[in-house]
Enzyme design. Sequence first.
Site, short mmCIF file in Angstrom:
data_model
loop_
_atom_site.label_atom_id
_atom_site.label_comp_id
_atom_site.label_asym_id
_atom_site.label_seq_id
_atom_site.Cartn_x
_atom_site.Cartn_y
_atom_site.Cartn_z
N GLY A 95 0.73 -1.05 -0.07
CA GLY A 95 -0.13 -0.01 0.10
C GLY A 95 0.71 1.14 -0.04
O GLY A 95 2.20 1.18 0.16
N CYS A 155 5.64 -0.12 7.50
CA CYS A 155 5.43 0.81 6.93
C CYS A 155 6.55 1.46 6.36
O CYS A 155 7.77 1.37 6.79
CB CYS A 155 4.88 2.18 7.99
SG CYS A 155 4.47 3.45 7.03
N LEU A 156 6.41 1.85 5.03
CA LEU A 156 7.57 2.18 4.08
C LEU A 156 8.09 3.41 4.83
O LEU A 156 9.37 3.78 4.35
CB LEU A 156 7.01 2.32 2.56
CG LEU A 156 6.62 1.27 2.13
CD1 LEU A 156 5.91 1.39 0.57
CD2 LEU A 156 7.66 -0.02 2.15
N HIS A 213 -4.69 1.40 7.75
CA HIS A 213 -3.48 1.74 7.51
C HIS A 213 -3.07 3.04 6.87
O HIS A 213 -2.74 3.96 7.30
CB HIS A 213 -2.56 0.63 7.56
CG HIS A 213 -1.02 1.01 7.39
ND1 HIS A 213 0.17 0.75 8.31
CD2 HIS A 213 -0.02 2.00 6.66
CE1 HIS A 213 1.35 1.23 8.08
NE2 HIS A 213 1.10 1.86 7.01
N GLU A 214 -3.31 2.55 5.65
CA GLU A 214 -3.49 3.83 4.52
C GLU A 214 -4.18 4.91 4.89
O GLU A 214 -3.85 6.16 4.73
CB GLU A 214 -3.72 3.22 3.10
CG GLU A 214 -2.85 2.03 2.69
CD GLU A 214 -1.30 2.46 2.92
OE1 GLU A 214 -0.70 3.39 2.82
OE2 GLU A 214 -0.49 1.25 3.03
N HIS A 251 -2.89 7.27 7.41
CA HIS A 251 -1.70 8.27 6.79
C HIS A 251 -2.58 9.61 6.21
O HIS A 251 -2.16 10.63 6.18
CB HIS A 251 -1.17 7.73 5.31
CG HIS A 251 -0.02 6.89 5.84
ND1 HIS A 251 1.18 7.22 6.27
CD2 HIS A 251 0.23 5.45 5.62
CE1 HIS A 251 1.98 5.87 6.55
NE2 HIS A 251 1.63 4.97 6.14
O1 K1U Z 1 4.00 2.50 4.16
C1 K1U Z 1 2.91 1.57 3.67
O2 K1U Z 1 1.78 2.22 4.07
C2 K1U Z 1 2.93 0.51 3.14
C3 K1U Z 1 2.67 -0.61 4.02
C4 K1U Z 1 1.35 -1.10 4.03
C5 K1U Z 1 0.99 -1.98 5.25
C6 K1U Z 1 1.75 -3.30 5.48
C7 K1U Z 1 1.09 -4.18 6.65
C8 K1U Z 1 0.01 -4.07 7.09
C9 K1U Z 1 -0.55 -2.88 6.86
C10 K1U Z 1 -0.09 -1.86 6.24
C11 K1U Z 1 3.89 -1.92 3.58
O3 K1U Z 1 3.46 -2.12 2.41
S1 K1U Z 1 4.86 -2.29 4.48
C12 K1U Z 1 5.59 -3.69 3.60
C13 K1U Z 1 4.87 -4.84 3.78
O4 K1U Z 1 4.06 -5.04 4.31
C14 K1U Z 1 5.28 -5.70 2.38
C15 K1U Z 1 6.37 -5.65 1.50
C16 K1U Z 1 6.52 -6.73 0.54
C17 K1U Z 1 5.72 -7.89 0.45
C18 K1U Z 1 4.65 -8.00 1.40
C19 K1U Z 1 4.57 -6.85 2.55
ZN ZN Z 2 2.34 3.15 5.99
#
Ligand code: K1U
Ligand code: ZN
Length: 174
Positions: A46, A95-96, A137-138, A141
Amino acid sequence: MAIRPILIAPDPRLKQKSTPVTVFDAELQRLIDDMFETMYDAPGIGLAAIQVGVPARLLVIDLAREGEEKAPRVFINPEIVWTSADDLSTYEEGCLSVPEQYAEVERPARVRVRFLDAKGESHEEEMDGLAATCIQHEMDHLEGVLFVDHLSLARRSLLLRKVAKAQKLARAKG
Ligand code: K1U
Ligand code: ZN
């Protein structure tokens, strides 16, 4: 299309409330395309527009697993119109904008979301499982809230200190 830099906590722009999208034009489509490219490159599941420095109420999601066909979804001006309230689910979130830190967050297990698509058309959808976790989560933000804000002050401070340390080390290495 372009990969845009992702803001890292404690960048103050991540704490701001995003404003509604009102114009559905080529510039918006370019932002959406760039957000997908940035999310796939990271990689993530996301991304909210504010994470690339644009304070607009727009987020993208793709929950397809490795080896599955891509399943890109765009949510513009999303609103949660119903939640499962006391029926909660816990997921270890990342979270990125808080790189390499993970923590369990409890949220409603199911939500109903009203949103606009890239053409400005309105939709409503009930989501559960990872989709419900990810959209909440998004959407956080869009309000300037990070997943670490759901944790105790001690845990939040620890994770943010780890991010600051890693960023300092990365900058020193050039
Ligand atoms: O930063 C963000 O908002 C993105 C975040 C979204 C998220 C992850 C986990 C739970 C709720 C919301 C991410 O994508 S973090 C990276 C991640 O979870 C992932 C990366 C590669 C493959 C699978 C998962
Ligand atoms: Zn995030």
